[in-house]
Design a protein around this motif. Structure first.
Motif, short mmCIF file in Angstrom:
data_model
loop_
_atom_site.label_atom_id
_atom_site.label_comp_id
_atom_site.label_asym_id
_atom_site.label_seq_id
_atom_site.Cartn_x
_atom_site.Cartn_y
_atom_site.Cartn_z
N ASN A 73 0.84 -1.21 0.00
CA ASN A 73 0.00 0.00 0.00
C ASN A 73 0.87 1.25 0.00
N ASP A 74 0.27 2.37 -0.39
CA ASP A 74 0.91 3.69 -0.30
C ASP A 74 2.27 3.73 -0.99
N LEU A 75 2.31 3.24 -2.21
CA LEU A 75 3.55 3.29 -2.99
C LEU A 75 3.92 4.72 -3.36
N HIS A 76 2.92 5.55 -3.68
CA HIS A 76 3.13 6.96 -4.00
C HIS A 76 4.18 7.17 -5.09
N GLY A 77 4.17 6.31 -6.09
CA GLY A 77 5.05 6.52 -7.23
C GLY A 77 6.53 6.40 -6.93
N ASN A 78 6.90 5.77 -5.81
CA ASN A 78 8.32 5.64 -5.46
C ASN A 78 8.94 4.48 -6.23
N LEU A 79 9.28 4.74 -7.47
CA LEU A 79 9.89 3.72 -8.31
C LEU A 79 11.35 3.49 -7.93
N GLU A 80 12.06 4.55 -7.65
CA GLU A 80 13.45 4.42 -7.20
C GLU A 80 13.47 4.27 -5.69
N GLY A 107 -4.24 0.78 4.73
CA GLY A 107 -3.17 1.70 4.35
C GLY A 107 -3.38 3.07 4.96
N HIS A 108 -2.91 4.08 4.29
CA HIS A 108 -3.10 5.50 4.58
C HIS A 108 -2.19 6.04 5.68
N THR A 109 -2.00 5.31 6.78
CA THR A 109 -1.19 5.85 7.87
C THR A 109 0.30 5.61 7.67
N GLY A 133 -3.60 -1.53 -1.26
CA GLY A 133 -4.53 -0.76 -0.43
C GLY A 133 -4.61 0.71 -0.74
N GLY A 134 -4.32 1.11 -1.99
CA GLY A 134 -4.53 2.50 -2.39
C GLY A 134 -3.31 3.39 -2.28
N ASP A 135 -3.41 4.59 -2.82
CA ASP A 135 -2.32 5.56 -2.92
C ASP A 135 -1.13 4.97 -3.66
N MET A 136 -1.41 4.28 -4.74
CA MET A 136 -0.34 3.81 -5.60
C MET A 136 0.33 4.99 -6.29
N VAL A 137 -0.44 6.03 -6.55
CA VAL A 137 0.07 7.22 -7.22
C VAL A 137 -0.29 8.44 -6.39
#
Length: 603
Positions: free
Chosen positions: A64-71, A314-316, A119-123
């Motif tokens: 969850n909560d990947l937030h675009g962290n590819l590197e 997720g989220h927290t 669980g969301g916030d992939m981006v």
């Protein structure tokens, strides 16, 4: 944008991958009481093919909560804390999709029945390599990771429902067009948004649920985001949408799935909890089920129908693998894999072919570190290289110099203070009468690291690093408030919707006060201690305050900040930070991290 014009996701298309049929018989992984409960089949020898076992273990991999962290994330954002057998802790470098891909692919080996969910916030709030391209690189990476399904999170709405629909269905960006001349194909997996409704039609904007099938095994997934998404996303991002209660929505669709004969159900919930320890392997079921976790997810878990067998949350950005009793008192797994791809969760769901349900007494779950000691996945390395080549001309530009790391952690963080100082400095350029600045902590997405990430040299801050810190493209807004309103704003940090989970604004250097955590509610902000440039706030006076556009709209539970007058809108907040650092730092005179002494905390 009108909600009725949002593109609707289609069913999984022919281009999307299908699950390979496994020629060998199903893997048997049942033990103990379950094995003893398996009835003998006296006719087994008469059949040319053995019947499948009553029980089938299904591997559920989740994050969850990947937030675009590819590197690999930098600084503390790229580490996890591990509890040792002797009670001490150690930190481990973690994250990066090159490593996440390798870990997930290794974990799937030998598991014919494996499904991967998120669980969301992939981006959203993504570093430059993804955010600059409206997160198309992250969707491409998730496709390569063989993600099967995800819920939406609040950050999936940063650019609005129409853009979310494009990420699902594909197509070129309406403003920036196609990158590299190629049409964006969209997600190979469904985004689920059961509790996000079109305000006009009253229907979910995306699929509310999805069913995973493998031979005779089927598991339903229901996806929701937190009901308070409008409170943590800009008003434009949620325009035309209605967000419903998480429990009510999950219970509704659990009944729908049951009517379709789907009795094994997993809820993907973009809302989370706060474990008592920051260690990813902390036992939050000690001394009892769910005793070591608090926060919104606990109440949700206790009220979601027992028909749901597991909750991926997720989220927290916290890590936990707990059991929280369902409404019938039966233990149920609740998990979260921290954030930024640093962990993944491996859960075993034991499917009962006789009942079609999960034998919950056999469910087991654990978080695993995405270590950087494994081989990089070559396809992910190629993806990162390709997008970095496009981003390099913008991202490699130097925008400042620092003497040491500028962390983003703590009630008052050096990075938060630095941003507030930058916004006060920039505000004074717009209007010399600007008095102070306030920055929301959730908008500070990372810190700055002294060590060079590339070829820029130690202490050099690049535009890409600044983008990682402030990726939202909020504008810097100036507004007038009375002293009484300013005092009220500070009290809203610890009262109203922020009472149970305070959101402490990061102040510019000239604003000081005491936060007394031994008190309750608004009284935790000591009124007599609030001073601007060393002088007490005059309730009747007018003060010019610099914030970002999200706070200026009353976001994050600060309704009083939405009542300002004499608005003046400046450039985006990253531009303000860039201008401040270029004007106030150099290779010969780098900027030192601010001392976090603006808020005096009493505990």
């Amino acid at each position: 944008m009108p909600a009725t014009s949002q593109p609707q996701p289609s069913d999984r298309r022919g281009r999307r991958r299908t699950y390979r049929l496994v020629a060998a018989s199903a893997v048997l992984a049942t033990a103990g009481a379950l094995a003893a409960a398996l009835p003998a089949d006296a006719h087994e020898a008469k059949h040319s093919k053995p019947r499948p076992s009553r029980y089938q273990d299904v591997q559920l991999l989740s994050f969850n909560d990947l937030h675009g962290n590819l590197e690999p994330p930098s600084g503390s954002s790229g580490r996890v804390t591990e509890l040792q057998a002797d009670g001490t802790t150690k930190t481990i470098d973690a994250g990066g999709v090159e490593y996440l891909a390798t870990h997930l692919r290794e974990a799937r080996k030998g598991n014919a029945y494996s499904v991967t969910a998120a669980g969301g916030d992939m981006v959203g709030a993504s570093p430059l390599i993804s955010g600059l391209f409206h997160d198309e690189p992250t969707i491409e990476a998730l496709n390569k990771l063989d993600l099967d399904v995800t819920s939406v999170g609040n950050h999936e709405f940063d650019e609005g429902a129409r853009e979310l629909g494009r990420l699902q269905n594909g197509g070129c960006h309406p403003t920036d067009g196609c990158y590299n001349g190629k049409k964006f194909r969209g997600a190979d997996f469904p985004y689920l948004a059961a509790n996000v409704l079109n305000e006009k039609s009253g229907k979910p904007i995306l699929k509310p649920y999805w069913v995973w099938k493998k031979k005779d095994v089927k598991i339903g997934f229901i996806g929701v985001t937190l009901e308070d998404t409008p409170g943590v996303v800009s008003a434009e991002g949620v325009k035309g949408l209605k967000f419903k209660d998480e429990v009510e929505t999950i219970n509704k669709y659990a009944k729908v799935l049951q009517k379709q004969g789907v009795k094994s159900i997993v809820a993907l919930i973009h809302e989370g909890g706060l474990p008592a320890s920051g260690a990813y392997n902390y036992n939050c079921d000690s001394p009892g089920a769910g005793a070591g976790i608090s926060g919104p997810i606990v109440d949700i878990a206790k009220n979601v129908t027992p028909a749901v067998d597991a909750l991926v949350t997720g989220h927290t950005h916290a890590a936990y693998a707990c059991t929280v009793p369902d409404p019938s008192g039966k233990p149920r797994t609740v998990t979260s894999a921290a954030s930024f791809g640093r962990l993944y969760t491996d859960t075993t769901l034991t499917y009962d072919r006789y009942t079609g349900d999960i034998a919950r007494t056999a469910v087991k779950s654990a978080n695993h570190v995405v270590t950087r000691t494994v081989a990089k996945a070559p396809d992910m390395t190629e993806l990162i290289s390709r997008w970095n080549t496009l981003a390099a001309p913008i991202g490699n530009r130097a925008i400042g110099h620092i003497t040491a790391d500028v962390p983003s952690t703590g009630t008052e963080s050096p990075m938060g203070d630095l941003i507030a100082d930058a916004q006060l400095w920039y505000g004074k350029k717009l209007d010399a009468d600007t008095d102070l600045a306030l920055m929301n902590p959730g908008g500070v997405r990372a810190g700055l690291t002294y060590a060079a990430k590339g070829a820029e040299g130690d202490g050099v801050v690049t535009y890409a690093e600044g983008f990682t810190v402030q990726p939202f493209s909020n504008t810097v807004n100036l507004q007038n408030f009375t002293g009484a309103q300013l005092i009220q704003v500070l009290k809203e940090q610890v009262s109203g919707t922020n009472a149970s989970a305070p959101k402490i604004l990061q102040p510019s250097a000239n604003l000081t006060y005491t936060l007394d955590l031994t008190k309750a509610g608004a009284d935790r902000v000591v009124t007599d201690s609030i001073k601007l440039n060393g002088a007490a706030i005059d309730p009747a006076a007018t003060y010019r305050v610099s914030t970002n556009s999200f706070l200026a709209g009353g976001g994050d539970g600060f309704p009083t900040l939405g009542q300002g007058t004499n608005d003046l809108v400046g450039a985006d907040d990253l531009s303000a930070l860039e201008q401040y650092m270029l004007a106030n730092s150099s290779a010969a005179g780098p900027l030192a991290p601010p001392a976090t002494n603006r808020i005096t905390i009493v505990q």
